[in-house]
Write a protein that holds these residues in place. Structure first.
Motif, PDB file in Angstrom:
ATOM      1  N   ASP A  15      40.999  -3.260  44.819  1.00  0.00           N
ATOM      2  CA  ASP A  15      39.879  -3.668  45.392  1.00  0.00           C
ATOM      3  C   ASP A  15      38.872  -4.583  44.934  1.00  0.00           C
ATOM      4  OD1 ASP A  15      37.332  -3.802  46.181  1.00  0.00           O
ATOM      5  OD2 ASP A  15      37.410  -2.228  48.159  1.00  0.00           O
ATOM      6  N   ALA A  16      38.384  -4.934  44.352  1.00  0.00           N
ATOM      7  CA  ALA A  16      37.621  -5.890  43.383  1.00  0.00           C
ATOM      8  C   ALA A  16      35.736  -5.378  43.209  1.00  0.00           C
ATOM      9  CB  ALA A  16      37.906  -7.171  43.130  1.00  0.00           C
ATOM     10  N   CYS A  72      34.557  -2.795  44.542  1.00  0.00           N
ATOM     11  CA  CYS A  72      34.492  -1.713  43.457  1.00  0.00           C
ATOM     12  C   CYS A  72      34.215  -2.455  41.742  1.00  0.00           C
ATOM     13  CB  CYS A  72      35.668  -0.336  43.119  1.00  0.00           C
ATOM     14  SG  CYS A  72      35.809  -0.064  45.100  1.00  0.00           S
ATOM     15  N   GLU A  73      33.457  -1.141  41.269  1.00  0.00           N
ATOM     16  CA  GLU A  73      32.838  -1.691  40.124  1.00  0.00           C
ATOM     17  C   GLU A  73      32.720   0.119  38.905  1.00  0.00           C
ATOM     18  OE1 GLU A  73      32.293  -3.212  36.866  1.00  0.00           O
ATOM     19  OE2 GLU A  73      31.630  -4.166  38.957  1.00  0.00           O
ATOM     20  N   PRO A 112      36.316  -2.809  39.035  1.00  0.00           N
ATOM     21  CA  PRO A 112      37.836  -2.334  40.491  1.00  0.00           C
ATOM     22  C   PRO A 112      38.858  -0.813  40.556  1.00  0.00           C
ATOM     23  CG  PRO A 112      37.574  -4.554  39.025  1.00  0.00           C
ATOM     24  CD  PRO A 112      36.854  -3.164  38.033  1.00  0.00           C
TER      25      PRO A 112
END
Length: 281
Positions: A224-225, A227-228, A230
Motif C-alpha cells: 500500500d503506497a 501509507c507513509e 508504504p
C-alpha cells in the motif's frame, strides 16, 4: 443419467459421488446456481433465472441463492465476474453454456472454518442491524463506553451507531485497497444507510474471498503506497484482521443491544456460528 450409463440410480449416485465428492443432484443444483448468478449479472430478470434454474417459485430460488452467495438475487452486481461456489471437485459453470474443470482444485468447502466465519460475520452483522432498528435515536447514539478504542487509528467507538459504522467501514476500506480504488470518504452512521452499505459491501467482500480461494491467493502481498511509509500486508492476514475486529465489534454491539432491549422482551441470539449453521439447515 443412470439409464444412459446402464446402471441403477443407486449405483450411479454412489459411483458419481465417490468420483466427484458430490452427489449428482447437489452438483447440478450448484452449477445451475453458478449459471444463475452469471445470468443475473447480464441483466436477466430474477423470475426468468429462477425458473430457468429449475425452481418452482421465485421465493424458493431466492432462499437457495441467498444461502449460497450470501446476498439476495436482486443485489447481484452488473458485472460478469466469475462467481464460483466452493466445491472439492473443481467442476463449475462456464458461460454461456459450458463447464470448467480446474486442473488442481484449491477450493474451500462449505464447512471450512474460514468460510464459516466469513459467512457468519456477514449474516450476523445483518441480524444486528435489523435488531438495532428497534432502538430510538437516543438509544442508538447513546455514549456507552467513553473513550473506547477498538482500533486506535479509527477513533473512539462509544455508541452502537459508531461501532456498527466502523464494522462496515473496515470492509469498505480494505476492499478499496485490494481493488486499487481510492479510500472511501467518511460516510454517515444513520441506520438505513448502514443497512444499504452493508448489503453492497457484503457482495464485494464475498466475491473477493471466493476469488482469493479459487486462485490460492491467501499468501499474496499487498503493498500500500498510500501509507507513509508504504506498508506491505499479506492478504490472508488482512482477512484475519477484519474478522478479528469484526467479531469484537459484533459482540460489543450485541451486549449493548441486550442491555437496551431485554426489558422489552426482545431475544437476541448469542452469535454462535454453530447455531447459525443449524438455522441455515
Amino acid at each position: 443419467m443412470a439409464a444412459d450409463a446402464f446402471v441403477s440410480p443407486f449405483h450411479f449416485t454412489r459411483q458419481f459421488s465417490r468420483a466427484t465428492g458430490e452427489p449428482p443432484v447437489a452438483l447440478k443444483r450448484r452449477v445451475l446456481l453458478e449459471r444463475a448468478v452469471w445470468e443475473l449479472s447480464t441483466g436477466k430478470s430474477v423470475t426468468d433465472v429462477a425458473f430457468g434454474a429449475g425452481y418452482d417459485s421465485v421465493e424458493g430460488f431466492s432462499r437457495a441463492f441467498s444461502a449460497a452467495f450470501g446476498h439476495p438475487p436482486s443485489l447481484t452486481p452488473a458485472d460478469e465476474r466469475r462467481r464460483w461456489l466452493p466445491t472439492s471437485n473443481g467442476i463449475h459453470f462456464h458461460p454461456p453454456m459450458s463447464l470448467w474443470v480446474t486442473n488442481a482444485p484449491n477450493e474451500q468447502v462449505v464447512a471450512d472454518p474460514t468460510t464459516l466465519l466469513i459467512r457468519h460475520d456477514i449474516d450476523d452483522t445483518r441480524e444486528l442491524l435489523s435488531v438495532a432498528a428497534q432502538l430510538d435515536e437516543s438509544q442508538y447514539r447513546c455514549v456507552r463506553f467513553p473513550g473506547l478504542l477498538v482500533e486506535s487509528f479509527r477513533g473512539p467507538e462509544e455508541s452502537i451507531a459508531t461501532v456498527l459504522a466502523h464494522l462496515i467501514e473496515s470492509k469498505e476500506v480494505w476492499l478499496a485497497a485490494i481493488d486499487g480504488e481510492d479510500i472511501p470518504t467518511a460516510a454517515g452512521d444513520a441506520l438505513p444507510e448502514l443497512v444499504k452499505r452493508h448489503e453492497r459491501v457484503a457482495v464485494r467482500w464475498l466475491d473477493t474471498i471466493r476469488d482469493l480461494t479459487r486462485r490460492g491467493g491467501w499468501d499474496d502481498t499487498l503493498i500500500d503506497a498510500l501509507c507513509e511509509p508504504p506498508q506491505s500486508f499479506v492478504i490472508g492476514s488482512v482477512i484475519a484482521h477484519v474478522l478479528s475486529y469484526s467479531t469484537h465489534r459484533r459482540y460489543l454491539v450485541r451486549h449493548w443491544l441486550r442491555t437496551e432491549l431485554s426489558i422489552a422482551g426482545t431475544e437476541i441470539g448469542d452469535g454462535d456460528p454453530i447455531e447459525w449453521l443449524h438455522q441455515r439447515g
